[in-house]
Write a protein that holds these residues in place. Structure first.
Motif, mmCIF file in Angstrom:
data_model
loop_
_atom_site.group_PDB
_atom_site.id
_atom_site.type_symbol
_atom_site.label_atom_id
_atom_site.label_comp_id
_atom_site.label_asym_id
_atom_site.label_seq_id
_atom_site.Cartn_x
_atom_site.Cartn_y
_atom_site.Cartn_z
ATOM 1 N N HIS A 74 45.589 46.739 53.260
ATOM 2 C CA HIS A 74 44.731 47.902 53.499
ATOM 3 C C HIS A 74 43.662 47.498 54.511
ATOM 4 C CE1 HIS A 74 46.414 49.566 49.708
ATOM 5 N NE2 HIS A 74 46.279 48.330 49.253
ATOM 6 N N ARG A 76 40.407 48.624 56.673
ATOM 7 C CA ARG A 76 39.341 49.617 56.831
ATOM 8 C C ARG A 76 38.367 49.063 57.864
ATOM 9 N NH1 ARG A 76 42.828 51.537 54.252
ATOM 10 N NH2 ARG A 76 42.733 52.487 52.167
ATOM 11 N N VAL A 86 41.996 44.417 52.525
ATOM 12 C CA VAL A 86 42.363 44.141 51.136
ATOM 13 C C VAL A 86 43.882 44.020 51.096
ATOM 14 C CG1 VAL A 86 42.298 44.961 48.752
ATOM 15 C CG2 VAL A 86 40.362 45.423 50.283
ATOM 16 N N GLU A 88 47.423 43.002 49.080
ATOM 17 C CA GLU A 88 48.087 42.803 47.790
ATOM 18 C C GLU A 88 49.363 42.011 48.015
ATOM 19 O OE1 GLU A 88 48.038 46.401 45.138
ATOM 20 O OE2 GLU A 88 47.537 47.363 47.030
ATOM 21 N N VAL A 97 45.550 39.665 44.734
ATOM 22 C CA VAL A 97 44.822 40.506 45.670
ATOM 23 C C VAL A 97 43.815 39.629 46.404
ATOM 24 C CG1 VAL A 97 43.355 42.530 45.980
ATOM 25 C CG2 VAL A 97 44.908 42.424 44.034
ATOM 26 N N SER A 340 47.142 60.390 50.856
ATOM 27 C CA SER A 340 47.230 59.165 50.056
ATOM 28 C C SER A 340 48.519 58.418 50.349
ATOM 29 C CB SER A 340 47.159 59.491 48.562
ATOM 30 O OG SER A 340 45.908 60.042 48.259
ATOM 31 N N LEU A 343 48.218 56.712 53.744
ATOM 32 C CA LEU A 343 47.433 55.472 53.651
ATOM 33 C C LEU A 343 48.250 54.362 52.999
ATOM 34 C CD1 LEU A 343 43.951 56.828 52.555
ATOM 35 C CD2 LEU A 343 44.380 55.390 54.555
ATOM 36 N N ARG A 489 51.766 52.286 47.248
ATOM 37 C CA ARG A 489 51.313 52.716 45.919
ATOM 38 C C ARG A 489 50.300 53.840 46.089
ATOM 39 N NH1 ARG A 489 54.866 50.168 44.965
ATOM 40 N NH2 ARG A 489 55.209 48.385 43.613
ATOM 41 N N VAL A 490 50.535 54.902 45.333
ATOM 42 C CA VAL A 490 49.546 55.979 45.242
ATOM 43 C C VAL A 490 49.126 56.011 43.781
ATOM 44 C CG1 VAL A 490 49.133 58.445 45.454
ATOM 45 C CG2 VAL A 490 50.512 57.253 47.180
ATOM 46 N N GLY A 491 47.932 55.506 43.498
ATOM 47 C CA GLY A 491 47.617 55.203 42.106
ATOM 48 C C GLY A 491 48.601 54.145 41.658
ATOM 49 N N PRO B 38 40.421 59.626 50.020
ATOM 50 C CA PRO B 38 41.611 58.863 49.613
ATOM 51 C C PRO B 38 41.600 57.409 50.055
ATOM 52 C CG PRO B 38 42.124 60.216 51.524
ATOM 53 C CD PRO B 38 40.710 60.543 51.133
ATOM 54 N N LEU B 41 38.732 51.861 48.134
ATOM 55 C CA LEU B 41 39.551 50.821 47.512
ATOM 56 C C LEU B 41 38.823 50.183 46.331
ATOM 57 C CD1 LEU B 41 40.458 49.052 50.885
ATOM 58 C CD2 LEU B 41 42.104 50.256 49.440
ATOM 59 N N GLY B 45 41.995 41.797 39.597
ATOM 60 C CA GLY B 45 43.135 41.020 39.111
ATOM 61 C C GLY B 45 44.292 41.068 40.075
ATOM 62 N N LEU B 49 43.468 49.925 43.355
ATOM 63 C CA LEU B 49 43.498 51.385 43.296
ATOM 64 C C LEU B 49 42.991 51.911 44.624
ATOM 65 C CD1 LEU B 49 42.092 52.082 39.725
ATOM 66 C CD2 LEU B 49 44.428 52.441 40.535
ATOM 67 N N HIS B 54 41.614 58.243 42.056
ATOM 68 C CA HIS B 54 42.285 57.277 41.177
ATOM 69 C C HIS B 54 41.280 56.320 40.554
ATOM 70 C CE1 HIS B 54 45.909 58.419 43.663
ATOM 71 N NE2 HIS B 54 46.312 58.608 42.430
ATOM 72 N N TRP B 101 32.025 46.477 49.716
ATOM 73 C CA TRP B 101 31.619 46.911 51.048
ATOM 74 C C TRP B 101 30.828 48.204 50.877
ATOM 75 C CZ3 TRP B 101 35.481 50.185 54.239
ATOM 76 C CH2 TRP B 101 34.799 50.803 55.298
ATOM 77 N N HIS B 116 36.039 44.705 44.856
ATOM 78 C CA HIS B 116 37.000 43.740 44.296
ATOM 79 C C HIS B 116 36.279 43.011 43.167
ATOM 80 C CE1 HIS B 116 40.208 40.396 45.317
ATOM 81 N NE2 HIS B 116 40.114 40.624 44.030
#
Lengths: 519, 519
Positions: A74, A76, A86, A88, A97, A340, A343, A489-491, B38, B41, B45, B49, B54, B101, B116
């Motif tokens: 992700h 930004r 970020v 994953e 993460v 979503s 993204l 992933r969306v949620g 949307p 972030l 763990g 999300l 969400h 952030w 995070h």
């Protein structure tokens, strides 16, 4: 906050270099990529190291990081030279993460000024209702058909979509009235035979949407299979049962068909790797047709390695290693998905760029093109579907649910001129895409949304179908291979990133999976 | 990248509001403080999300977050309206880290765009050599002196610095030749008596630097106590044994003295809470003097609650709840510490601002002031120390190590004019600080570095002492109370943040600890 005018390529190249150095425990490169000085931060678990020297000392002492494969990156942008990233990842054991603040210095070098890492084991939590779901399977065995006993697919359990001939069984097509009149098959479909010869076995015959003419996985006769990865959601179709079975772990490979997205859509909704082959690259004999111009037989799997092994068997060729120059992305095309989903797919694409080292390049798609290619596809599909099954539909009033019957009947109304005009659009679209794919592989969302709720109702399903067709019918009508990566992933809902390669480049496209682990 | 011109106050106020809402599980405020849309972030763990909706749904479902107390808030500005914040916290069980952030929108509101979180149990890992360290204790009992049996300090074990009279024992002063000629004490020092009356017991008599005239905790006669929190490092002094014993867990309170930093320095080096009282607020009778103008008797503890209870007993008053308007910080003064220590103390100060809700305000300190006040202090201290112990030094050649003896002898050379001029500087410094403290409480590093290596040698120790005296002698010569918070970290080494309040405001200063948990 938008990345339209930022150095996305430079940033992702730096992330790529960082990930490779991390996996190689290349301390010199890792130290170089962290900003020097006392203010640099690295957080993990319960603590923070402050200062590049302390971070370097920690890194030198730990002896390497656990192997990890990025799944979503992700990005930004917080300023022209600053990005909050970020990422994953999957690990051999579990997942992780990392958050990184990257800053581009005056010399143009991207460096990490702050990082935060966490990880641990993962509980995949498939819906427990999925394992024995009666809506998933029409017929199961232990196994239903044994394999050759040895070979590259030894022990791999196949969920065969109920459109594919299994010797000694009838093809049901997701319609009781069809099953009633279907003959007992004398031989396996050639595609299935190849898998069996390679050691795979048939776990059972999995449900399909009615005559494969749907994308949601809703079947009024046999019920809607449980989506093990998205409780309360539809599994997608039409290879619905195959997808649900593989996602639930009761099969390892789904053998299905993809006309307008019938592998890519359930792959996206159920979090599976999906492969739609180049049109004609895998034999469709012995498989109930929907629209021969665009029908294909392909695969679904939980992991890339199994998909790749199965695909190599179907192709009769090892996967290749040729790479394109770039991954192509059209923000306009991605933006046809809901925000979503767009993204999520962007994050998956950035991860793919990092994993492969291929840069992401923005390409232009004419604003009116998706509507045009979708309409053309639907015209051709409906006309062929009516030609194939119009007689059955006429002879069995009420055998199909109203929405599916309406789709078939739309084909009856297609005139020769309309069909010719549609084929003209298809031809233009193919020429345009062929040109585009010489510059790289096109990446777009597999579906326009994650799996809709089982309660979405006809309008909800139709909206999801219409949005998704704009994305899926491009590969279908152009006959190019498509690989669905279940990384978005969306949620908690999965959604796929779809990669389109030139016609015939299936082996290279599947070869991508080798870099993406786990093996 | 500097925060000199940024909205530090607005950012920390937003972090404060966030932390309070989190502890109260105030979903409306938490949702407000996360950016809508949307793209927001939240990582924890193994997962992320994406999207404010969400995140809000997750938050609504979890039923509150574990109680946490921020200890370090590292702020790194990435742009005029963007900050990367990494906060470390203690939890009832373990510890945690959060990266956020924060972005200030056009309306001026700070919001989290990405977060995070990680955490877990903590292994404090005190150096195992510390528990039975012979250089820490001169004398131990089980207990050495029993307490009153009941009271607010019941069961609290005290490590009494070997300058404080314990009835039936001699005062050793960290010098064998002193111990030899010392009388057996007939009564406990009044400060100790108060603690015993409140239920505490004396675990033993802990080593001190020679006649308290050192800050490193190095004693050539009894050895250098093990620093349980910083293996291989000195413990700091002169309340070295008391600090080492409390840090090792073989005592709960260290009863010591602070003339030029002898509680604040070992508190900083050993990661302990330290309190130097207002000059005269705690009786110094029965305690071997060094320099009466600036001598104080105070405490060390592993946790703020024990320190607060002990201090209330010594003060004969409950701790108060009056708060200043602000926390004052001089970047110039903080910058007298080494860069890593300055950053660590800045992070601790930001955490204190968040924990208390008090804004941080920058104040000016004249550039030549620290050198002047340090020189003046050293002149006064040396003159008084020589007046107190010159006769002993003369009568016992070789009884003191050369560096300590040199400090005493420097006092012999102080003339009346020099002393008067020094007292003049002290008076001006007091007037200046008194004025400053009407605007808030001044926060500065407890020491200029974390604990030096045991192998640093005389020059290394002298450098650390000289740098630290510029910071510690301000409170000493002004007679104001000082509270050392052991929150800074340089690598794994602790370093203290020191808070100075107006003379006599000890109870309010210690009352701060109530907000800082754990109780």
């Amino acid at each position: 906050m938008t990345d339209a005018h930022h150095d996305e390529a430079g940033l992702l190249a730096a992330v790529t270099r960082y990930e490779r150095a991390l996996m190689a425990d290349d301390l010199a490169v890792l130290d170089e990529l962290f900003a020097p000085g006392p203010a640099t931060l690295r957080a993990e678990g319960t603590g923070v190291l402050v200062g590049a020297d302390h971070i370097a000392a920690f890194r030198a002492a730990r002896g390497g990081a656990p192997t990890r494969w990025l799944r979503r990156v992700h990005v930004r942008w917080t300023g022209p030279d600053d990005a909050h990233v970020v990422a994953e990842s999957e690990r051999a054991q579990g997942a992780g993460v990392q958050t990184q603040w990257w800053h581009r210095d005056e010399a143009g070098s991207w460096r990490v000024h702050a990082a935060h890492v966490s990880g641990g084991p993962v509980d995949p939590r498939p819906d427990p209702a999925a394992a024995d779901d009666p809506a998933t399977w029409r017929l199961r065995g232990a196994p239903l058909v044994a394999g050759a006993g040895t070979g590259p697919l030894q022990g791999v359990r196949i969920a065969v979509k109920d459109l594919v001939a299994v010797a000694g069984q009838r093809v049901g097509g997701g319609v009781p009235a069809w099953l009633e009149q279907a003959p007992v098959e004398q031989a396996h479909a050639p595609a299935l035979q190849r898998l069996l010869d390679a050691g795979a076995e048939v776990a059972g015959i999995a449900q399909t949407d009615e005559l494969a003419f749907s994308l949601m996985g809703v079947n009024e006769h046999s019920g809607t299979p449980v989506n093990p990865r998205a409780p309360g959601r539809v599994p997608g179709g039409s290879s619905s049962g195959s997808a649900a079975a593989v996602a639930a772990g009761t099969a390892d490979l789904g053998l299905g068909t993809d006309t307008a997205g019938s592998l890519r859509v359930p792959g996206s909704f159920c979090g599976l790797y999906a492969w739609r082959p180049t049109h004609g690259a895998v034999p469709v004999e012995g498989v109930l047709p929907l629209a021969q111009d665009v029908d294909t037989v392909g695969l679904l799997a939980r992991d890339g390695a199994t998909l790749r092994r199965g695909a190599a068997v179907l192709l009769g060729a090892e996967t290749g290693s040729s790479r394109p120059e770039a991954l192509l992305r059209s923000r306009f095309l991605t933006g046809l998905a809901d925000p979503s989903t767009a993204l999520a797919v962007e994050a998956a694409l950035a991860a793919l760029s990092v994993a492969t080292g291929l840069p992401v390049r923005e390409v232009d798609v004419p604003a009116d093109a998706p509507a045009a290619w979708t309409a053309a596809f639907r015209t051709v599909q409906a006309a062929q579907a009516w030609a194939n099954h119009g007689a059955f539909v006429e002879a069995h009033p009420g055998a199909l649910s109203p929405s599916v019957e309406a789709r078939f009947r739309a084909g009856a109304a297609v005139g020769a001129d309309e069909l010719a005009a549609a084929r003209e659009v298809v031809a233009r679209t193919r020429a345009w895409l062929d040109g585009l794919l010489t510059r790289g592989w096109l990446c777009l969302p597999s579906t326009s949304t994650p799996a809709p709720s089982r309660e979405a109702g006809p309008e909800g399903f139709e909206a999801a179908r219409a949005g998704t067709l704009q994305l899926t019918t491009l590969a279908s009508q152009c006959g190019v291979p498509a690989l669905g990566l279940p990384w978005g992933r969306v949620g908690e809902l999965p959604v796929g990133l779809c990669v389109l390669a030139p016609r015939g480049a299936d082996a290279d496209l599947l070869g991508l999976l080798e870099a993406l682990g786990p093996a």
